[in-house]
Motif scaffolding. Structure first.
Motif, short mmCIF file in Angstrom:
data_model
loop_
_atom_site.label_atom_id
_atom_site.label_comp_id
_atom_site.label_asym_id
_atom_site.label_seq_id
_atom_site.Cartn_x
_atom_site.Cartn_y
_atom_site.Cartn_z
N GLU A 139 -7.45 0.63 5.13
CA GLU A 139 -7.29 -0.09 6.39
C GLU A 139 -5.85 -0.59 6.57
N GLY A 140 -5.28 -0.24 7.74
CA GLY A 140 -3.96 -0.73 8.09
C GLY A 140 -2.81 0.10 7.54
N ILE A 141 -3.11 1.19 6.83
CA ILE A 141 -2.04 2.01 6.22
C ILE A 141 -2.19 3.45 6.70
N HIS A 142 -1.09 4.06 7.12
CA HIS A 142 -1.15 5.44 7.58
C HIS A 142 -1.33 6.38 6.38
N PRO A 143 -2.20 7.38 6.50
CA PRO A 143 -2.43 8.28 5.37
C PRO A 143 -1.17 8.99 4.87
N TYR A 144 -0.25 9.30 5.79
CA TYR A 144 0.98 9.98 5.38
C TYR A 144 1.77 9.13 4.38
N ASP A 145 1.80 7.84 4.60
CA ASP A 145 2.56 6.95 3.71
C ASP A 145 1.95 6.92 2.32
N ILE A 146 0.62 6.91 2.25
CA ILE A 146 -0.04 6.94 0.95
C ILE A 146 0.27 8.26 0.24
N GLY A 147 0.14 9.37 0.98
CA GLY A 147 0.40 10.68 0.39
C GLY A 147 1.82 10.81 -0.11
N SER A 148 2.78 10.23 0.59
CA SER A 148 4.18 10.31 0.18
C SER A 148 4.42 9.57 -1.14
N ILE A 149 3.81 8.41 -1.28
CA ILE A 149 3.97 7.65 -2.53
C ILE A 149 3.28 8.39 -3.68
N ILE A 166 -6.15 6.82 -9.11
CA ILE A 166 -6.65 5.51 -8.68
C ILE A 166 -5.56 4.47 -8.83
N GLU A 167 -4.87 4.47 -9.97
CA GLU A 167 -3.76 3.53 -10.17
C GLU A 167 -2.67 3.74 -9.13
N ALA A 168 -2.40 5.00 -8.80
CA ALA A 168 -1.36 5.31 -7.81
C ALA A 168 -1.76 4.83 -6.42
N VAL A 169 -3.03 5.00 -6.05
CA VAL A 169 -3.49 4.54 -4.74
C VAL A 169 -3.40 3.01 -4.68
N GLN A 170 -3.77 2.35 -5.75
CA GLN A 170 -3.65 0.88 -5.78
C GLN A 170 -2.20 0.45 -5.65
N LYS A 171 -1.30 1.17 -6.31
CA LYS A 171 0.12 0.86 -6.21
C LYS A 171 0.63 1.09 -4.78
N ALA A 172 0.20 2.19 -4.16
CA ALA A 172 0.60 2.48 -2.79
C ALA A 172 0.10 1.39 -1.85
N LYS A 173 -1.12 0.95 -2.05
CA LYS A 173 -1.66 -0.12 -1.20
C LYS A 173 -0.83 -1.38 -1.33
N MET A 174 -0.48 -1.73 -2.56
CA MET A 174 0.31 -2.93 -2.78
C MET A 174 1.68 -2.82 -2.13
N MET A 175 2.30 -1.65 -2.20
CA MET A 175 3.63 -1.46 -1.63
C MET A 175 3.62 -1.44 -0.10
N LEU A 176 2.52 -0.95 0.48
CA LEU A 176 2.48 -0.71 1.94
C LEU A 176 1.77 -1.81 2.71
N SER A 177 1.09 -2.70 2.02
CA SER A 177 0.34 -3.75 2.72
C SER A 177 1.27 -4.87 3.20
#
Length: 403
Positions: free
Chosen positions: A337-347, A392-403
């Motif tokens: 929620e609130g994060i564009h999928p492209y940004d997650i994929g890039s990280i 999973i760790e990477a997705v959590q890190k991406a969420k933290m960076m992009l939130s």
């Protein structure tokens, strides 16, 4: 259970690093990776018997022809087609679909109806739209439900004596949904309609029996099945392939040519104009052998376990939503929620993890959910739970960076 360590050793690319991190390849829905045995077959062809087929009396041509036709028979047996000549070797699923659409554009009449599903890849939408425009036919769509399944009750209401063709994927590339194709085929046949099933996403996970399905056409790409790009098949029942006009003209697909009239060759050559992807066809046969040596029951068990494990882990992340929750293969499409999928994929890419982002050539599905796209992790039998943990760790890190 499979010896994953031994299997992973079959895939040279899994040893490489991306941005200094070990590659974790979760984009198998776009293309699978290629084992050494298939790579060796490609090298062997170009090193030892590179020649055109069906046209030469010299040794190299005969060797290449034999290998190419042996591959056709391997593919025939894998899909349990009644005849080898019902297997048309093509450039891939997209060309296979277009061969059928082009042929039927001259056979349909104005007012005829064609049904597709809401879960289709663009390559199983656009050719039928073009066909309907040429023929004056009407395109109808089986709606989807929130869980990513098709509304078969509404499909029942659509079918009529006007229905001539039905097109549906076996498995959704965007969501992983396994469609009830047996039911779809049976219901269509009761109204005399023909059915084409897009098996591109299914065949890495499922071994379909085209005779048991009683399907009229089934299309596949080799590169989803550990094979090379640029080659695939169109399976069609003999009587229907003979009914369709050739897709394109050229060498190989002719019987006789004069300036007054040309007559066409029989199956399968009628649809194989020009020099084919000889090496690709041969390598596809090797890839089929490789997957069968592992065993599709083993593949399904392994991938099902990976899917359940990844789903459970991802759902522990706050704000993460998975799209498509009905019966499916090893595909997980999700957003935070609130994060564009492209940004997650890039990280994730910077961390060595290959996933797909965007609409996955399935814009109508994204429009249904009112989203721009998803992050898609598509798993294969050579993936591991350890790789999922790292994701999973990477997705959590991406969420933290992009939130």
């Amino acid at each position: 259970m499979l010896d994953i360590k031994k299997i992973r050793a079959d895939f040279p690319i899994l040893k490489r690093k991306v941005h200094g991190k070990p590659l974790i390849y979760f984009d198998n829905g776009a293309t699978s990776q290629t084992p050494t045995v298939v790579i060796d077959a490609i090298i062997d062809y170009y090193s030892n018997y590179n020649a055109n087929i069906h046209r030469g009396v010299h040794t190299l041509s005969q060797e290449a022809t034999d290998k190419y036709e042996e591959a056709r028979i391997k593919i025939q047996k894998h899909f349990n087609a009644k005849h080898a000549y019902e297997i048309i070797l093509t450039a891939g699923t997209t060309e296979s679909v277009n061969i059928v659409a082009s042929g039927f554009s001259s056979l349909l009449q104005e007012g005829d109806e064609v049904i597709v599903s809401a879960l289709e890849h663009h390559s199983n939408i656009v050719p039928w739209q073009m066909m309907c425009e040429k023929a004056g036919a009407i395109l109808r769509v089986i709606p989807m439900d929130e869980d990513g399944s098709l509304r078969i009750d509404l499909y029942d209401e659509m079918l009529s004596n006007k229905t001539k063709l039905v097109f549906c994927n076996h498995v959704s590339n965007a969501l992983g949904t396994i469609n009830p194709i047996e039911t779809i085929i049976d219901k269509a046949h009761k109204f005399g309609a023909y059915v084409l099933i897009d098996g591109a996403q299914a065949c890495p996970h499922i071994k379909p029996d085209v005779q048991a399905l009683d399907v009229d056409f089934y299309v596949v790409s080799a590169h989803k099945m550990c094979g090379p790009t640029g080659v695939g098949i169109l399976y069609g029942k003999q009587e229907l392939l003979e009914k369709l006009p050739p897709y394109q003209g050229g060498g190989e697909m002719i019987d006789t040519v004069t300036f007054e009239k040309t007559t066409y060759a029989g199956l399968p050559h009628k649809f194989e104009a020009g020099t084919p992807n000889i090496c690709g066809g041969i390598a596809f046969g090797v890839a089929v052998d490789y997957m069968n040596s592992i065993g599709f029951e083993n593949i399904q068990k392994t991938e099902h376990e990976l899917l359940n494990y990844a789903t459970e882990k991802l759902l522990t992340i706050d704000g993460l939503k998975i799209y498509g929750t009905s019966t499916k293969t090893s595909v997980i499409s999700f957003n935070i929620e609130g994060i564009h999928p492209y940004d997650i994929g890039s990280i994730l890419d910077k961390l060595g993890i290959a996933v797909r982002t965007g609409h996955h050539c399935a814009q109508p599905i994204m429009d249904f959910y009112r989203i721009p796209g998803t992050v898609r992790a598509s798993l294969s039998f050579y993936n591991t739970k350890e790789e999922i943990d790292i994701m999973i760790e990477a997705v959590q890190k991406a969420k933290m960076m992009l939130s």
